[in-house]
Scaffold this active site. Structure first.
Site, PDB file in Angstrom:
ATOM      1  N   HIS A   1      42.248 -34.732  44.939  1.00  0.00           N
ATOM      2  CA  HIS A   1      41.051 -34.465  45.734  1.00  0.00           C
ATOM      3  C   HIS A   1      39.803 -35.195  45.239  1.00  0.00           C
ATOM      4  O   HIS A   1      39.092 -35.830  46.010  1.00  0.00           O
ATOM      5  CB  HIS A   1      40.774 -32.956  45.766  1.00  0.00           C
ATOM      6  CG  HIS A   1      39.586 -32.582  46.594  1.00  0.00           C
ATOM      7  ND1 HIS A   1      38.291 -32.635  46.120  1.00  0.00           N
ATOM      8  CD2 HIS A   1      39.477 -32.183  47.887  1.00  0.00           C
ATOM      9  CE1 HIS A   1      37.444 -32.269  47.078  1.00  0.00           C
ATOM     10  NE2 HIS A   1      38.144 -31.992  48.164  1.00  0.00           N
TER      11      HIS A   1
ATOM     12  N   HIS B   1      46.011 -24.962  52.603  1.00  0.00           N
ATOM     13  CA  HIS B   1      45.023 -25.951  52.131  1.00  0.00           C
ATOM     14  C   HIS B   1      45.383 -26.466  50.746  1.00  0.00           C
ATOM     15  O   HIS B   1      45.518 -25.680  49.810  1.00  0.00           O
ATOM     16  CB  HIS B   1      43.638 -25.287  52.098  1.00  0.00           C
ATOM     17  CG  HIS B   1      42.523 -26.224  51.764  1.00  0.00           C
ATOM     18  ND1 HIS B   1      41.579 -25.942  50.811  1.00  0.00           N
ATOM     19  CD2 HIS B   1      42.193 -27.438  52.264  1.00  0.00           C
ATOM     20  CE1 HIS B   1      40.711 -26.938  50.750  1.00  0.00           C
ATOM     21  NE2 HIS B   1      41.050 -27.860  51.619  1.00  0.00           N
TER      22      HIS B   1
END
Ligand code: G3P
Ligand code: MG
Length: 248
Positions: free
Chosen positions: A57, A15
């Site tokens: 992100h 991730h």
């Protein structure tokens, strides 16, 4: 839908690279994932103010860099001056926010497959989808498994489907909605990526039973991963891919 080159992901996908061990969405994080034995990684992509796709992100800079403000207001030249490693640990001082180009070059060297999440800044959804799709189409190395594009944004997935129908697409959701199958069909997605904490064994059986892949995030506990695999999930997306260490 039939145009897509459907990838077979391994059971464990790192991730944001290997975000438990290195600053997320950096080249160091991709290298760490590979060093830990991951064969695929997930990372997030957004556009800078001048339209260049980078791995990032948040909409804001402050959590993962030494600056404040909006990524969408920051040019590539400005972004590349930021420190994207020091917030995580001293040893990563000087780590930069990578362009998607640079990340692909790194994946190529490492032999890593990738789930490229498109996470547009507000207002530039279509442009982000088109630009990321163009880069993947033009630059994806032939020796890597075909990339898998995912997004929480249905419009993004539709745009990718129009501009690069061969790119495999997955719809990201926190909770699986009742009309999941209609949504996947509308978007031409062959996979659902769902948050693990809301997932039930019935939902996994339903999605898998209809022939769709089901991957789940973010799973950092080995016992939880074991349970999810027993339910039939295809893959777990983990900050600690080394903790998972399940066969292929
Ligand atoms: O793609 C899975 C996961 O990364 C989605 O959530 O917020 O970590 O990008 P987030
Ligand atoms: Mg993500």
């Amino acid at each position: 839908m039939s145009d897509q080159i459907l990838p077979t992901t391994p059971r464990v996908v790192g991730h944001r690279g290997a975000a438990g061990h290195a600053p997320e969405n950096t080249l160091a994080s991709l290298k760490k994932a590979a060093a830990l034995g991951a064969r695929w990684v997930e990372f997030d992509t957004k556009l800078t103010a001048d339209g260049v796709p980078v791995l990032f992100h948040d909409d804001v800079l402050e959590r993962t860099t030494n600056a404040t403000g909006l990524l969408a207001d920051t040019t590539l030249a400005e972004v590349q001056m930021l420190d994207a490693g020091l917030w995580f640990a001293q040893e990563f001082r000087g780590e930069r926010v990578p362009t998607l180009d640079a990340a692909i070059a790194q994946l190529s060297v490492l032999g890593l497959g990738a789930n490229v999440e498109i996470k547009p800044c507000p207002g530039v959804e279509k442009e982000t989808a088109r630009t990321v799709a163009e880069v993947l189409r033009a630059e994806w190395p032939a020796h890597l498994p075909a990339p898998l594009v995912s997004s929480f944004d249905a419009g993004v997935l539709a745009t990718v489907g129009n501009s690069a129908p061969e790119l495999a697409r997955a719809l990201l959701v926190l909770k699986i909605p009742g009309d999941w199958q209609a949504r996947l069909q509308d978007l031409g997605c062959m996979a659902l990526h769902a948050q693990a904490k809301h997932l039930t064994s019935e939902q996994v059986a339903a999605v898998r039973g209809q022939g769709y892949a089901l991957r789940t995030f973010t799973v950092n506990d080995r016992a939880e991963a074991k349970k999810l695999f027993a339910w039939g999930v295809d893959a777990v997306i983990s900050d600690f891919p080394d903790r998972m260490a399940f066969e292929a």
